[in-house]
Design a protein around this motif. Structure first.
Motif, mmCIF file in Angstrom:
data_model
loop_
_atom_site.group_PDB
_atom_site.id
_atom_site.type_symbol
_atom_site.label_atom_id
_atom_site.label_comp_id
_atom_site.label_asym_id
_atom_site.label_seq_id
_atom_site.Cartn_x
_atom_site.Cartn_y
_atom_site.Cartn_z
ATOM 1 N N SER A 101 -31.784 58.621 76.790
ATOM 2 C CA SER A 101 -30.790 57.552 76.265
ATOM 3 C C SER A 101 -31.606 56.418 75.660
ATOM 4 O O SER A 101 -32.987 56.224 75.991
ATOM 5 N N SER A 102 -31.055 55.509 74.863
ATOM 6 C CA SER A 102 -31.654 54.472 74.394
ATOM 7 C C SER A 102 -30.504 53.147 74.379
ATOM 8 O O SER A 102 -29.166 53.680 74.317
ATOM 9 N N LEU A 103 -30.728 52.179 74.438
ATOM 10 C CA LEU A 103 -30.199 50.947 74.268
ATOM 11 C C LEU A 103 -30.944 50.020 73.062
ATOM 12 O O LEU A 103 -32.122 49.813 73.129
ATOM 13 N N VAL A 112 -36.924 59.354 86.236
ATOM 14 C CA VAL A 112 -36.225 58.574 85.049
ATOM 15 C C VAL A 112 -37.306 57.727 84.742
ATOM 16 O O VAL A 112 -37.568 56.750 85.405
ATOM 17 N N MET A 113 -37.704 57.779 83.576
ATOM 18 C CA MET A 113 -38.980 56.860 83.050
ATOM 19 C C MET A 113 -38.275 55.926 81.987
ATOM 20 O O MET A 113 -37.338 56.555 81.125
ATOM 21 N N THR A 157 -35.371 47.526 71.546
ATOM 22 C CA THR A 157 -34.730 48.878 72.089
ATOM 23 C C THR A 157 -35.680 49.399 73.256
ATOM 24 O O THR A 157 -36.803 49.029 73.081
ATOM 25 N N THR A 158 -34.851 49.682 73.993
ATOM 26 C CA THR A 158 -35.421 50.398 75.457
ATOM 27 C C THR A 158 -35.098 51.817 75.459
ATOM 28 O O THR A 158 -33.891 52.288 75.035
ATOM 29 N N TYR A 159 -35.805 52.576 75.880
ATOM 30 C CA TYR A 159 -35.812 54.061 76.015
ATOM 31 C C TYR A 159 -35.908 54.534 77.254
ATOM 32 O O TYR A 159 -36.707 54.205 78.021
ATOM 33 N N CYS A 160 -35.108 55.601 77.559
ATOM 34 C CA CYS A 160 -35.033 56.215 79.142
ATOM 35 C C CYS A 160 -35.210 57.728 78.749
ATOM 36 O O CYS A 160 -34.419 58.284 77.885
#
Lengths: 111, 112
Positions: free
Chosen positions: A72-74, A4-5, A20-23
């Motif tokens: 996914s993102s937050l 998971v990056m 925003t953070t991305y996964c």
């Protein structure tokens, strides 16, 4: 093995700016969970996403799960100093199995 | 609100010594986990436990590690002969079938 990056590793914003953070996962996930960890603290569960394309909101936080269930993102709208911490995404391949964590995004906010 | 508890909060030990880290999961949970986090790094999975047996373990969880649920409430992680590189925060987590894992506050293990 499954990876998971998460990007970016660090983000500094001025109070009031968005974040925003991305996964991204190398394999399809059963679900994805987001955690927040304050310095010296433990991961605190924020939310779980299960369905393809799911979007969930918690006040200023918006969580998305991709259609392919691999990303996914937050997003945090109008950050506040209380948002400071490291945000981790973590996914599972199937129910009950291990959470594979991303490396986290550390958010700092200046007022 | 029920929560996962862990003891001790900080354990200091000499290299080669055995340590036991203790966890009390949330009472109606069925899945139990141990994770570790080396300072400044991501959380890493060690082992999961369900129905009184290990259901999954990572490469980190070698023969030096063992887990036990000695009674109906405690869940323990034993490290038989600690190494310097075992120094980390160790988190216990528990979950129902619904998958959301709730983490305890952690035990900071320092191996000298």
């Amino acid at each position: 093995g499954q990876q998971v990056m998460q990007i970016p590793q660090y983000q500094h914003v001025q109070e009031g700016e968005d974040f925003t953070t991305y996964c991204n996962s190398s394999t399809t996930l059963s679900n994805i969970q987001w955690y927040k960890q304050r310095p010296g603290g433990h991961p605190v569960f924020l939310i779980q996403l299960v369905k393809s394309g799911e979007v969930k909101k918690q006040k200023r936080l918006t969580f998305q799960f991709g259609e392919a269930k691999k990303n996914s993102s937050l997003h945090i709208t109008a950050t506040q100093t209380t948002d400071v911490g490291t945000y981790f995404c973590a996914g599972t391949r199937q129910a009950g199995t291990a959470l594979i964590f991303g490396k986290g995004t550390t958010l700092s906010v200046s007022s | 609100e029920p929560e996962v508890t862990q003891t001790p909060s900080h354990q200091v030990t000499q290299m080669g010594q055995e340590v036991i880290l203790r966890c009390v999961p949330i009472s109606n949970h069925l899945y139990f986990y141990w994770y570790r986090q080396i300072l400044g790094q991501k959380v890493e999975f060690l082992v999961s436990f369900y129905n009184n047996e290990i259901s999954e373990k990572s490469e980190i969880f070698d023969d030096q590690f063992s887990v036990e649920r000695p009674d109906g409430s405690n869940f323990t992680l034993k490290i038989r002969s600690t190494k310097l590189e075992d120094s980390a925060m160790y988190f216990c987590a528990s979950a129902t079938l619904a998958d959301t894992q709730y983490f305890g506050p952690g035990t900071r293990l320092t191996v000298l």
